[in-house]
Design a protein around this motif. Structure first.
Motif, PDB file in Angstrom:
ATOM      1  N   LEU A   3       0.826  -1.204   0.000  1.00 38.06           N
ATOM      2  CA  LEU A   3       0.000   0.000   0.000  1.00 38.06           C
ATOM      3  C   LEU A   3       0.863   1.257   0.000  1.00 38.06           C
ATOM      4  CD1 LEU A   3      -2.857   1.172   0.087  1.00 38.06           C
ATOM      5  CD2 LEU A   3      -2.722   1.058   2.567  1.00 38.06           C
ATOM      6  N   ILE A   4       1.911   1.261   0.801  1.00 40.13           N
ATOM      7  CA  ILE A   4       2.812   2.410   0.835  1.00 40.13           C
ATOM      8  C   ILE A   4       3.502   2.581  -0.510  1.00 40.13           C
ATOM      9  CG2 ILE A   4       4.942   3.300   1.850  1.00 40.13           C
ATOM     10  CD1 ILE A   4       4.059   2.153   4.494  1.00 40.13           C
ATOM     11  N   PHE A   8       3.126   5.780  -2.862  1.00 35.46           N
ATOM     12  CA  PHE A   8       4.380   6.429  -3.250  1.00 35.46           C
ATOM     13  C   PHE A   8       4.455   6.594  -4.764  1.00 35.46           C
ATOM     14  CE2 PHE A   8       8.955   6.564  -3.971  1.00 35.46           C
ATOM     15  CZ  PHE A   8       9.349   7.475  -3.012  1.00 35.46           C
ATOM     16  N   TYR A   9       4.127   5.555  -5.511  1.00 33.13           N
ATOM     17  CA  TYR A   9       4.179   5.608  -6.971  1.00 33.13           C
ATOM     18  C   TYR A   9       3.148   6.602  -7.513  1.00 33.13           C
ATOM     19  CZ  TYR A   9       3.885   4.254 -11.856  1.00 33.13           C
ATOM     20  OH  TYR A   9       3.865   4.274 -13.221  1.00 33.13           O
ATOM     21  N   ILE A  10       1.950   6.576  -6.978  1.00 31.53           N
ATOM     22  CA  ILE A  10       0.910   7.501  -7.440  1.00 31.53           C
ATOM     23  C   ILE A  10       1.338   8.950  -7.221  1.00 31.53           C
ATOM     24  CG2 ILE A  10      -1.431   8.330  -6.957  1.00 31.53           C
ATOM     25  CD1 ILE A  10      -2.187   5.379  -6.437  1.00 31.53           C
ATOM     26  N   THR A  16       5.400  14.497 -10.734  1.00 32.14           N
ATOM     27  CA  THR A  16       6.098  14.633 -12.008  1.00 32.14           C
ATOM     28  C   THR A  16       5.217  15.358 -13.023  1.00 32.14           C
ATOM     29  OG1 THR A  16       7.313  12.594 -11.603  1.00 32.14           O
ATOM     30  CG2 THR A  16       7.280  13.379 -13.861  1.00 32.14           C
ATOM     31  N   ASP A  17       3.960  14.973 -13.078  1.00 31.51           N
ATOM     32  CA  ASP A  17       3.047  15.589 -14.038  1.00 31.51           C
ATOM     33  C   ASP A  17       2.828  17.070 -13.741  1.00 31.51           C
ATOM     34  OD1 ASP A  17       1.244  15.432 -16.275  1.00 31.51           O
ATOM     35  OD2 ASP A  17      -0.394  15.583 -14.811  1.00 31.51           O
ATOM     36  N   LEU A  18       2.689  17.425 -12.471  1.00 32.22           N
ATOM     37  CA  LEU A  18       2.386  18.809 -12.118  1.00 32.22           C
ATOM     38  C   LEU A  18       3.603  19.733 -12.149  1.00 32.22           C
ATOM     39  CD1 LEU A  18      -0.090  18.316  -9.135  1.00 32.22           C
ATOM     40  CD2 LEU A  18      -0.642  19.008 -11.477  1.00 32.22           C
ATOM     41  N   ALA A  35      11.636  14.099 -13.834  1.00 28.45           N
ATOM     42  CA  ALA A  35      11.336  12.763 -14.358  1.00 28.45           C
ATOM     43  C   ALA A  35      10.804  11.923 -13.201  1.00 28.45           C
ATOM     44  CB  ALA A  35      12.583  12.128 -14.960  1.00 28.45           C
ATOM     45  N   LEU A  36      10.259  10.778 -13.538  1.00 31.85           N
ATOM     46  CA  LEU A  36       9.653   9.928 -12.511  1.00 31.85           C
ATOM     47  C   LEU A  36      10.681   9.471 -11.478  1.00 31.85           C
ATOM     48  CD1 LEU A  36       6.967   8.636 -11.668  1.00 31.85           C
ATOM     49  CD2 LEU A  36       7.626   6.623 -12.982  1.00 31.85           C
TER      50      LEU A  36
END
Length: 157
Positions: A3-4, A8-10, A16-18, A35-36
């Motif tokens: 879950l963590i 974390f990935y989300i 990164t997108d913002l 970058a990611l």
């Protein structure tokens, strides 16, 4: 743990997108979210609370509402991560304590069995002595009866 990692990935994707273009426009002094992988590293730093306020302050100068994302991320990851580490350490201590208790109980059980066995042996030895004493009495009585019979037989002759 999963879950963590998912949270974390989300957040890495969202940050990164913002914020990926802020370094290119010279709004940030370092390319924290270009970058990611950089976002993931920066968020790991934020999760461990290592210098997160400097990153947040610099980002909030450009986009003031970004503090909400930082606070949400810290609440979701840092505190859960800390509680996860504490629970793992606590579980390890509990496991060690349980092993020690089991070993102590095994020793106590073995000692109890030994003591119990010694007590049973003492009871059996006492019973054997009592039986031997009773047998001696019976033999004396039998010998006395035999002598009485022999003396009656001798008188008849």
């Amino acid at each position: 743990v999963f879950l963590i990692a998912l949270v974390f990935y989300i957040f890495a994707v969202v940050f990164t997108d913002l914020y990926q273009d802020l370094y290119d426009t010279n709004d940030l002094s370092y390319d924290y979210f270009g970058a990611l992988d950089r976002s993931a590293f920066t968020l790991f730093q934020v999760m461990t609370l290592d210098g997160w306020s400097d990153i947040a302050k610099e980002l909030m100068e450009v986009q003031p509402w970004s503090c909400a994302l930082f606070v949400l991320f810290i609440i979701l990851t840092s505190f859960f991560f800390t509680s996860l580490v504490i629970s793992v350490v606590g579980e390890a201590f509990a496991s060690v304590a349980n092993e020690r208790i089991v070993k102590a109980l095994e020793v106590d059980h073995a000692t109890a069995m030994k003591i119990s066995g010694q007590q049973e042996l003492a009871k059996l030895e006492k019973r054997v002595e009592d039986l031997a004493t009773a047998m001696e009495r019976m033999l004396k009585v039998q010998h006395a009866i035999q002598e009485a019979l022999n003396s009656q037989n001798s008188e008849k002759e």
